[in-house]
Motif scaffolding. Structure first.
Motif, PDB file in Angstrom:
ATOM      1  N   LYS A 103      -8.819   6.831  -8.861  1.00  0.00           N
ATOM      2  CA  LYS A 103      -8.853   6.128  -7.584  1.00  0.00           C
ATOM      3  C   LYS A 103      -8.416   7.053  -6.450  1.00  0.00           C
ATOM      4  CE  LYS A 103      -8.840   2.245  -5.080  1.00  0.00           C
ATOM      5  NZ  LYS A 103      -9.934   1.332  -4.905  1.00  0.00           N
ATOM      6  N   LEU A 104      -7.363   7.842  -6.674  1.00  0.00           N
ATOM      7  CA  LEU A 104      -6.901   8.804  -5.674  1.00  0.00           C
ATOM      8  C   LEU A 104      -8.004   9.805  -5.351  1.00  0.00           C
ATOM      9  CD1 LEU A 104      -4.795  10.278  -3.927  1.00  0.00           C
ATOM     10  CD2 LEU A 104      -4.033  11.433  -6.029  1.00  0.00           C
ATOM     11  N   ASP A 128      -2.576   9.738 -14.455  1.00  0.00           N
ATOM     12  CA  ASP A 128      -2.179   8.519 -13.753  1.00  0.00           C
ATOM     13  C   ASP A 128      -0.668   8.446 -13.520  1.00  0.00           C
ATOM     14  OD1 ASP A 128      -4.839   7.852 -13.774  1.00  0.00           O
ATOM     15  OD2 ASP A 128      -4.659   6.311 -15.324  1.00  0.00           O
ATOM     16  N   LEU A 164      -3.638   3.594  -0.556  1.00  0.00           N
ATOM     17  CA  LEU A 164      -4.008   3.176  -1.908  1.00  0.00           C
ATOM     18  C   LEU A 164      -3.222   1.922  -2.273  1.00  0.00           C
ATOM     19  CD1 LEU A 164      -3.914   6.585  -3.841  1.00  0.00           C
ATOM     20  CD2 LEU A 164      -5.933   5.345  -3.094  1.00  0.00           C
ATOM     21  N   GLU A 188       0.831  -1.193   0.000  1.00  0.00           N
ATOM     22  CA  GLU A 188       0.000   0.000   0.000  1.00  0.00           C
ATOM     23  C   GLU A 188       0.871   1.251   0.000  1.00  0.00           C
ATOM     24  OE1 GLU A 188      -2.493  -0.265   3.487  1.00  0.00           O
ATOM     25  OE2 GLU A 188      -4.081  -1.202   2.321  1.00  0.00           O
ATOM     26  N   LEU A 189       0.334   2.283  -0.636  1.00  0.00           N
ATOM     27  CA  LEU A 189       0.956   3.599  -0.630  1.00  0.00           C
ATOM     28  C   LEU A 189       0.168   4.450   0.357  1.00  0.00           C
ATOM     29  CD1 LEU A 189       2.868   5.770  -1.882  1.00  0.00           C
ATOM     30  CD2 LEU A 189       1.031   6.226  -3.526  1.00  0.00           C
ATOM     31  N   GLU A 246      -3.221  -0.223  -8.093  1.00  0.00           N
ATOM     32  CA  GLU A 246      -4.328   0.573  -8.629  1.00  0.00           C
ATOM     33  C   GLU A 246      -4.073   2.067  -8.447  1.00  0.00           C
ATOM     34  OE1 GLU A 246      -8.008  -0.661  -6.882  1.00  0.00           O
ATOM     35  OE2 GLU A 246      -7.544  -2.772  -7.145  1.00  0.00           O
ATOM     36  N   LEU A 247      -2.862   2.517  -8.740  1.00  0.00           N
ATOM     37  CA  LEU A 247      -2.528   3.928  -8.566  1.00  0.00           C
ATOM     38  C   LEU A 247      -2.977   4.729  -9.786  1.00  0.00           C
ATOM     39  CD1 LEU A 247       1.029   3.905  -6.944  1.00  0.00           C
ATOM     40  CD2 LEU A 247      -1.172   4.428  -5.901  1.00  0.00           C
ATOM     41  N   THR A 248      -4.197   5.217  -9.724  1.00  0.00           N
ATOM     42  CA  THR A 248      -4.722   6.049 -10.799  1.00  0.00           C
ATOM     43  C   THR A 248      -5.242   7.352 -10.211  1.00  0.00           C
ATOM     44  OG1 THR A 248      -6.978   5.186 -10.654  1.00  0.00           O
ATOM     45  CG2 THR A 248      -5.441   4.021 -12.132  1.00  0.00           C
ATOM     46  N   VAL A 290       0.359  10.323 -10.459  1.00  0.00           N
ATOM     47  CA  VAL A 290      -0.013   9.587  -9.247  1.00  0.00           C
ATOM     48  C   VAL A 290       0.957   8.424  -9.013  1.00  0.00           C
ATOM     49  CG1 VAL A 290      -1.837   8.247  -8.128  1.00  0.00           C
ATOM     50  CG2 VAL A 290      -2.428  10.287  -9.450  1.00  0.00           C
ATOM     51  N   ALA A 291       1.369   7.753 -10.077  1.00  0.00           N
ATOM     52  CA  ALA A 291       2.279   6.607  -9.957  1.00  0.00           C
ATOM     53  C   ALA A 291       3.635   7.004  -9.381  1.00  0.00           C
ATOM     54  CB  ALA A 291       2.462   5.945 -11.321  1.00  0.00           C
ATOM     55  N   ARG A 320      -1.003  -0.192  -4.390  1.00  0.00           N
ATOM     56  CA  ARG A 320       0.018   0.193  -5.381  1.00  0.00           C
ATOM     57  C   ARG A 320      -0.287  -0.358  -6.778  1.00  0.00           C
ATOM     58  NH1 ARG A 320       4.586   2.660  -3.220  1.00  0.00           N
ATOM     59  NH2 ARG A 320       4.780   2.455  -0.956  1.00  0.00           N
TER      60      ARG A 320
END
Length: 107
Positions: free
Chosen positions: A32-33, A62, A23, A1-2, A27-29, A65-66, A25
């Motif tokens: 989603k954030l 994205d 979040l 997780e982030l 699904e880091l979009t 966010v990544a 890791r």
């Protein structure tokens, strides 16, 4: 997780603390954030103008966010139309600490 630190940008508030969100890791979009941040802060996503990585970087996609690292500080910058509609009332099941079985107990 982030793990990220998120708050609503509002210089008028004396106390404007960050909350920590997690979040996955995988699904880091951006979407989603935005969804997780708004749910945790009780904000309507339609009223978020932008997400800012402090001190001065706007997140747009994205890939932005990544690149985020653990405990980075983010702010949701809200539009300034109708202040009453910024915050949404979460459903009982979305409230932290809500226990559905306990709500069904009768005395």
């Amino acid at each position: 997780e982030l793990v990220l630190k998120v708050r609503i940008q509002n210089p008028k508030l004396r106390e404007n603390d960050f909350i920590e969100i997690e979040l996955d890791r995988q699904e880091l979009t951006y979407k989603k954030l935005l969804r997780v941040s708004c749910r945790e802060l009780g904000v309507n996503p339609e009223h978020v103008q932008k997400i800012r990585k402090l001190p001065n970087t706007m997140l747009r996609k994205d890939k932005d966010v990544a690149r985020l690292q653990d405990f980075q500080e983010l702010e949701l910058v809200l539009t300034v139309s109708d202040k009453k509609s910024f915050f949404r009332v979460p459903a009982c099941s979305e409230r932290s600490g809500y226990n559905k079985k306990a709500s069904e107990l009768t005395y």
